[in-house]
Design an enzyme around this catalytic site. Structure first.
Site, PDB file in Angstrom:
ATOM      1  CG  HIS A   1      -6.079  -8.821   1.558  1.00 27.16           C
ATOM      2  ND1 HIS A   1      -6.217  -9.232   0.237  1.00 27.16           N
ATOM      3  CD2 HIS A   1      -5.910  -7.471   1.500  1.00 27.16           C
ATOM      4  CE1 HIS A   1      -6.133  -8.185  -0.559  1.00 27.16           C
ATOM      5  NE2 HIS A   1      -5.950  -7.111   0.175  1.00 27.16           N
TER       6      HIS A   1
ATOM      7  CE1 TYR B   1      -5.822  -7.431  -6.779  1.00 29.46           C
ATOM      8  CE2 TYR B   1      -6.104  -8.465  -4.634  1.00 29.46           C
ATOM      9  CZ  TYR B   1      -5.825  -7.354  -5.400  1.00 29.46           C
ATOM     10  OH  TYR B   1      -5.564  -6.159  -4.784  1.00 29.46           O
TER      11      TYR B   1
ATOM     12  NE  ARG C   1      -2.791  -3.732  -1.209  1.00 26.39           N
ATOM     13  CZ  ARG C   1      -2.352  -4.497  -0.200  1.00 26.39           C
ATOM     14  NH1 ARG C   1      -1.055  -4.685  -0.042  1.00 26.39           N
ATOM     15  NH2 ARG C   1      -3.201  -5.067   0.636  1.00 26.39           N
TER      16      ARG C   1
ATOM     17  CG  HIS D   1      -4.409   0.448  -3.792  1.00 28.10           C
ATOM     18  ND1 HIS D   1      -3.743   0.495  -2.574  1.00 28.10           N
ATOM     19  CD2 HIS D   1      -5.367  -0.509  -3.657  1.00 28.10           C
ATOM     20  CE1 HIS D   1      -4.287  -0.391  -1.756  1.00 28.10           C
ATOM     21  NE2 HIS D   1      -5.252  -1.021  -2.377  1.00 28.10           N
TER      22      HIS D   1
ATOM     23  CE  LYS E   1      -6.451  -0.736   4.655  1.00 23.45           C
ATOM     24  NZ  LYS E   1      -7.751  -1.098   4.070  1.00 23.45           N
TER      25      LYS E   1
ATOM     26  NE  ARG F   1      -3.553  -2.153   2.867  1.00 24.99           N
ATOM     27  CZ  ARG F   1      -3.295  -3.265   3.564  1.00 24.99           C
ATOM     28  NH1 ARG F   1      -2.105  -3.406   4.160  1.00 24.99           N
ATOM     29  NH2 ARG F   1      -4.191  -4.216   3.682  1.00 24.99           N
TER      30      ARG F   1
END
Length: 298
Positions: free
Chosen positions: A270, A279, A247, A244, A172, A148
């Site tokens: 994730h 994806y 990514r 992004h 995150k 990110r």
């Protein structure tokens, strides 16, 4: 309980109990503040404990006139989380958004770049300027590690474990993970460190920050966006891309080349595999090749 106090306590809960990032906390707070502004503008005096579905339905209806379905859905989700918090703290017994449905939205597929487009973007970097070596190292890291933009700008010298072939990434909610880094990207980072960064006057508290601006401080997210936008214009690429996008391209290219979805999930950081499953939009031709290669009845 006032709205201001409720929002303040909610943000504290998101930070301490949920461990969310500052950006997420700000966004969740904004969702509630939009509702408060609606109440003020319509002279509706009611506390967060007393407010009911009808009032919130009016707010959602008005919001729908100015935002798209995706934004509306996010707003409803944010408010639902706030009132769930009030229930958790025993301020309320019911959630006024319980019967309010989010609009149906299609799952948005991320924009991606082809390997050739990524090569063109990186080749367009002007290496005659000091920031060129930095920009090349940054874009190579974005793509080869699937970071990110906030993870890239926050990368530290102490996060580099080149002998082991990994970098430590803070994602995150300050959650850390180790991501493999390929030798070519290690090489470009090393060139930047030796030929550019070592000659910079670095400002106090940024000595450990890897990628620096010309003033010796950490780069901003906006600067990364600007660098990529200028390169896009330089090569005449018509796609709308952002940091992004690198990514997304990292994950898509790994999947197309046979990587395991759970391995990609770990590298992207994730929490849920369902987030990574977006994806799976890889080309039908590629899926056909897999069936023809591996199916026993081929």
């Amino acid at each position: 309980m006032t709205w201001n106090q409720a929002i303040k306590d909610y943000k504290l809960y998101l930070k301490i109990e949920r461990g969310l990032s500052n950006n997420s906390i700000v966004n969740y707070g904004l969702d509630v503040e939009k509702l408060v502004n609606y109440l003020d503008n319509n002279n509706i005096i009611i506390s967060p404990i007393q407010i009911e579905s009808e009032t919130i339905q009016g707010f959602i209806y008005q919001s729908a006139k100015s935002v798209n379905a995706r934004s509306q859905s996010r707003l409803i989700s944010g408010l639902r989380g706030f009132f769930n918090y009030l229930i958790f703290e025993d301020y309320r017994t019911t959630n006024p958004l319980e019967l309010i449905e989010s609009p149906k939205i299609g799952r948005k597929l991320p924009n991606t770049l082809s390997e050739d487009e990524i090569n063109q973007l990186i080749a367009a970097i002007d290496l005659s300027k000091p920031e060129g070596e930095r920009n090349r190292a940054m874009l190579e890291t974005l793509y080869s590690c699937g970071l990110r933009v906030s993870e890239l700008t926050g990368l530290k010298l102490s996060d580099l474990f080149f002998d082991e072939g990994f970098i430590k990434v803070t994602g995150k909610g300050d959650k850390q993970r180790f991501v493999p880094i390929v030798p070519s990207t290690q090489k470009y980072i090393t060139i930047y460190r030796k030929e550019v960064r070592s000659h910079q006057k670095i400002q106090p508290s940024f000595e450990d920050t890897l990628f620096l601006n010309r003033r010796g401080k950490q780069l901003t997210r906006a600067m990364i966006f600007t660098i990529i936008k200028r390169l896009t214009e330089k090569i005449g690429l018509k796609k709308s891309i952002s940091p992004h996008t690198f990514r997304h391209s990292f994950a898509t290219h790994l999947l197309e080349n046979g990587a395991d979805l759970r391995a990609i999930q770990q590298m992207l950081g994730h929490e849920s595999i369902t987030t990574t499953e977006i994806y799976m939009h890889i080309e039908k031709g590629h899926l056909q090749d897999i069936v023809e290669t591996f199916h026993p009845r081929k």
